[in-house]
Design an enzyme around this catalytic site. Sequence first.
Site, PDB file in Angstrom:
ATOM      1  N   LYS A   1      -0.419   8.451  -5.569  1.00 14.89           N
ATOM      2  CA  LYS A   1      -0.351   7.540  -4.401  1.00 14.89           C
ATOM      3  C   LYS A   1       0.014   5.918  -5.062  1.00 14.89           C
ATOM      4  O   LYS A   1       0.886   5.210  -4.391  1.00 14.89           O
ATOM      5  CB  LYS A   1      -1.930   7.215  -3.768  1.00 14.89           C
TER       6      LYS A   1
ATOM      7  N   GLN B   1     -10.744   8.481  -1.815  1.00 10.44           N
ATOM      8  CA  GLN B   1     -10.309   9.598  -2.368  1.00 10.44           C
ATOM      9  C   GLN B   1     -11.694  10.687  -2.158  1.00 10.44           C
ATOM     10  O   GLN B   1     -12.641  10.583  -2.812  1.00 10.44           O
ATOM     11  CB  GLN B   1      -9.905   9.870  -3.966  1.00 10.44           C
TER      12      GLN B   1
ATOM     13  N   ASP C   1      -5.564   7.461   6.260  1.00  9.74           N
ATOM     14  CA  ASP C   1      -5.745   8.704   6.047  1.00  9.74           C
ATOM     15  C   ASP C   1      -5.912   9.467   7.438  1.00  9.74           C
ATOM     16  O   ASP C   1      -5.674  10.675   7.546  1.00  9.74           O
ATOM     17  CB  ASP C   1      -7.014   9.076   5.168  1.00  9.74           C
TER      18      ASP C   1
END
Length: 287
Positions: free
Chosen positions: A52, A96, A119
């Site tokens: 990322k 995460q 997300d």
Amino acid sequence: MPQIIDGKRISQEIKDELKEKVAALKEQGIEGTLAVIQVGNDPASSVYVNNKKKACEYIGIGSLAYELPEETTEEELLALIEKLNNDDKVNGILVQLPVPKHIDEEKIIKTISPEKDVDGFHPENVGNLVTGGKGFVSCTPAGIIQLLKRSNVTIEGKNCVVIGRSNIVGKPMALLMLRENATVTIAHSKTQNLKEICKQADILIVAIGKPRFITADYVKEGAVVIDVGIHREPKEVDGKVVSKLCGDVNYEEVAEHTSAITPVPGGVGPMTIAMLMNNCVEAMTRE
Ligand code: NAP
């Protein structure tokens, strides 16, 4: 011969388009920064976090990495998220997953400001997906829509079966296909006659989490098959045991019966990060 849907190429195409957008935004004085928080040092998570960071660098946005120890308390993590929610320089926040067991994942997701939830997991963003409003969409399903569209697969009016109903893949996937005017069936572990249902699918999207589960007898001749699964399998190559990736679909057996199929690796996998970057760029320009 089926069309092999090339996720590597399509994700690169999207990242290149985003790079240009970011450069144009920079000229208008608009900068972007993604904050990525990792709790604990799960090796798989570290790889994802690193990828990322690299993708941010590639498209030209900033990234802040918070690598917190496993013992981090829920309160400490919530406080960091609040701090980032209030930081005008940060437009995207990502924690995460999975987080360690002593931390309530749902609480974490709900604490991230919906405007920075790149997300697409916050209930407000999920709600917008259901009602047709604007909001961030979960990256893997959004990437699958791009794979289909950029491979010229018609979605409208087609019978689509999604196997799996997770919040991250199956449910948003089904809603996105509905938004694209497919006729959608969602199958799960309690579904009866799975094979017969799958055989009705013009587009079969498999997110079941079981290696090579879908064999040729689940697939209608000429269907489009999208394999979301990722598994590591030990395989012997030249007398050595190496780890190879495979999906939820038995590719070798199924491919020849399809009109188009995603391979593993190189299909759905690379799209997730490309769509995360897409959400980050959207976050830079959201009113
Ligand atoms: P998950 O949370 O484990 O969900 C699996 C789904 O499959 C569940 O809804 C489950 O039904 C259903 N299922 C399990 N066994 C079944 C069976 N025998 N028949 C029909 N349905 C069955 O998994 P996930 O997070 O959605 O991920 C699915 C796969 O995609 C995994 O392999 C994962 O590694 C991969 N993945 C890949 C990416 C990517 O970037 N490519 C991203 C995310 C996930 P119930 O709800 O009834 O239990």
